[in-house]
Design a protein around this motif. Structure first.
Motif, mmCIF file in Angstrom:
data_model
loop_
_atom_site.group_PDB
_atom_site.id
_atom_site.type_symbol
_atom_site.label_atom_id
_atom_site.label_comp_id
_atom_site.label_asym_id
_atom_site.label_seq_id
_atom_site.Cartn_x
_atom_site.Cartn_y
_atom_site.Cartn_z
ATOM 1 N N UNK A 103 0.803 -1.218 0.000
ATOM 2 C CA UNK A 103 0.000 0.000 0.000
ATOM 3 C C UNK A 103 0.841 1.275 0.000
ATOM 4 N N UNK A 104 2.098 1.176 -0.391
ATOM 5 C CA UNK A 104 2.970 2.352 -0.389
ATOM 6 C C UNK A 104 2.389 3.456 -1.264
ATOM 7 N N UNK A 105 2.570 4.683 -0.832
ATOM 8 C CA UNK A 105 2.090 5.835 -1.603
ATOM 9 C C UNK A 105 2.915 6.030 -2.874
ATOM 10 N N UNK A 106 4.193 5.674 -2.816
ATOM 11 C CA UNK A 106 5.102 5.798 -3.960
ATOM 12 C C UNK A 106 5.980 4.557 -4.047
ATOM 13 N N UNK A 107 6.262 4.127 -5.277
ATOM 14 C CA UNK A 107 7.244 3.084 -5.553
ATOM 15 C C UNK A 107 8.385 3.751 -6.304
ATOM 16 N N UNK A 108 9.593 3.666 -5.758
ATOM 17 C CA UNK A 108 10.763 4.306 -6.360
ATOM 18 C C UNK A 108 11.645 3.218 -6.961
ATOM 19 N N UNK A 109 11.767 3.240 -8.284
ATOM 20 C CA UNK A 109 12.449 2.186 -9.021
ATOM 21 C C UNK A 109 13.874 2.605 -9.387
ATOM 22 N N UNK A 110 14.830 1.729 -9.071
ATOM 23 C CA UNK A 110 16.201 1.860 -9.549
ATOM 24 C C UNK A 110 16.584 0.535 -10.185
ATOM 25 N N UNK A 111 17.711 0.526 -10.884
ATOM 26 C CA UNK A 111 18.144 -0.669 -11.599
ATOM 27 C C UNK A 111 19.407 -1.243 -10.979
ATOM 28 N N UNK A 112 19.483 -2.543 -10.943
ATOM 29 C CA UNK A 112 20.622 -3.222 -10.347
ATOM 30 C C UNK A 112 21.899 -3.116 -11.150
ATOM 31 N N UNK A 113 21.810 -2.619 -12.381
ATOM 32 C CA UNK A 113 23.017 -2.481 -13.201
ATOM 33 C C UNK A 113 23.458 -1.027 -13.355
ATOM 34 N N UNK A 114 23.036 -0.180 -12.426
ATOM 35 C CA UNK A 114 23.471 1.220 -12.397
ATOM 36 C C UNK A 114 24.248 1.467 -11.104
ATOM 37 N N UNK A 115 25.535 1.097 -11.103
ATOM 38 C CA UNK A 115 26.310 1.155 -9.867
ATOM 39 C C UNK A 115 26.630 2.564 -9.381
ATOM 40 N N UNK A 116 26.429 3.567 -10.200
ATOM 41 C CA UNK A 116 26.722 4.938 -9.773
ATOM 42 C C UNK A 116 25.504 5.660 -9.215
ATOM 43 N N UNK A 117 24.380 4.930 -9.090
ATOM 44 C CA UNK A 117 23.199 5.509 -8.452
ATOM 45 C C UNK A 117 23.563 5.871 -7.019
ATOM 46 N N UNK A 118 23.060 7.013 -6.561
ATOM 47 C CA UNK A 118 23.389 7.457 -5.207
ATOM 48 C C UNK A 118 22.137 7.582 -4.349
ATOM 49 N N UNK A 119 22.353 7.479 -3.058
ATOM 50 C CA UNK A 119 21.261 7.713 -2.110
ATOM 51 C C UNK A 119 20.757 9.142 -2.251
ATOM 52 N N UNK A 120 21.650 10.081 -2.548
ATOM 53 C CA UNK A 120 21.243 11.485 -2.700
ATOM 54 C C UNK A 120 20.277 11.656 -3.864
ATOM 55 N N UNK A 121 20.518 10.969 -4.968
ATOM 56 C CA UNK A 121 19.609 11.054 -6.109
ATOM 57 C C UNK A 121 18.246 10.473 -5.754
ATOM 58 N N UNK A 122 18.250 9.347 -5.058
ATOM 59 C CA UNK A 122 16.985 8.739 -4.635
ATOM 60 C C UNK A 122 16.242 9.674 -3.686
ATOM 61 N N UNK A 123 16.941 10.230 -2.717
ATOM 62 C CA UNK A 123 16.307 11.145 -1.769
ATOM 63 C C UNK A 123 15.758 12.391 -2.460
ATOM 64 N N UNK A 124 16.456 12.890 -3.482
ATOM 65 C CA UNK A 124 15.986 14.074 -4.213
ATOM 66 C C UNK A 124 14.694 13.782 -4.961
ATOM 67 N N UNK A 125 14.615 12.616 -5.583
ATOM 68 C CA UNK A 125 13.397 12.243 -6.301
ATOM 69 C C UNK A 125 12.240 12.051 -5.323
ATOM 70 N N UNK A 126 12.503 11.420 -4.183
ATOM 71 C CA UNK A 126 11.443 11.226 -3.192
ATOM 72 C C UNK A 126 10.978 12.565 -2.617
ATOM 73 N N UNK A 127 11.895 13.473 -2.356
ATOM 74 C CA UNK A 127 11.512 14.789 -1.833
ATOM 75 C C UNK A 127 10.592 15.493 -2.818
ATOM 76 N N UNK A 128 10.905 15.407 -4.102
ATOM 77 C CA UNK A 128 10.048 16.028 -5.119
ATOM 78 C C UNK A 128 8.693 15.322 -5.185
ATOM 79 N N UNK A 129 8.696 14.001 -5.034
ATOM 80 C CA UNK A 129 7.440 13.254 -5.071
ATOM 81 C C UNK A 129 6.544 13.635 -3.893
#
Length: 193
Positions: A92-118
């Motif tokens: 029942x999550x309000x948002x599902x945030x999708x990342x890919x397992x083959x993107x090793x340069x993904x950062x927690x900061x990028x995820x947090x920025x997208x969630x903050x905007x959401x």
């Protein structure tokens, strides 16, 4: 507001020619980088890692931290099956945030920025996605109301066509070269050279 992060790592990696999720990068399996970024993202209330091809090997090789590992039974179909599995695991999550397992340069900061905007997005915004330079990419946050449409996706295609029919907010996450997905051994060597 409950936000679930999902690391999609169910593919067979045919172009890679080996178990891509477990390819070594900096002393860790490739997928571990994405798992670590998601687990470090403070804005995610829950994290799931979707495995499929080589699922037992991947499950045994990673350190999931606070993530819950789920198996995608229909992984052979392609990316749509992984997305459906992630949507189901989000509950029942309000948002599902999708990342890919083959993107090793993904950062927690990028995820947090997208969630903050959401979290602050107007009600008509169905999704929020990262933008790397001029290129849209991951993470992609899908509003709960959009998850039913994820259930209709089929084949080896993600949510791009689905997003084209809805209001999507883009958030700058960094330069284009910071968003690299690994499809081939050459791509992986490019990260280590």
């Amino acid at each position: 507001m409950d936000v679930c992060g999902a690391v999609l790592a169910a593919g067979a990696g045919r172009r890679f020619g080996a178990v891509k999720q477990l390819a070594p990068l900096g002393g860790r399996p490739l997928v571990q980088w994405a798992v670590d970024a998601a687990c470090a993202a403070q804005a995610l209330d829950e994290v799931v890692v979707v495995v499929g091809a080589h699922g037992d090997e991947v499950r045994g090789a990673i350190r999931p931290g606070r993530a819950r590992v789920v198996s995608c039974a229909g992984w052979e179909e392609g990316l749509a099956a992984s997305l459906r599995c992630a949507a189901g695991a989000a509950g029942d999550a309000a948002w599902l945030v999708v990342t890919l397992g083959d993107e090793p340069r993904m950062t927690a900061a990028a995820i947090d920025a997208v969630v903050a905007a959401a979290r602050s997005a107007p009600a008509d915004v169905a999704a929020v996605r990262g933008r790397w330079g001029e290129r849209p990419g991951h993470p992609v946050a899908l509003r709960r109301e959009l998850l039913h449409a994820v259930g209709e996706l089929r084949g080896d295609a993600g949510a791009r066509e689905l997003l084209a029919r809805h209001v999507v907010l883009e958030v700058e996450c960094g330069p284009a070269e910071a968003s690299v997905d690994v499809d081939t051994p050459e791509d992986l060597r490019g990260l280590t050279s």
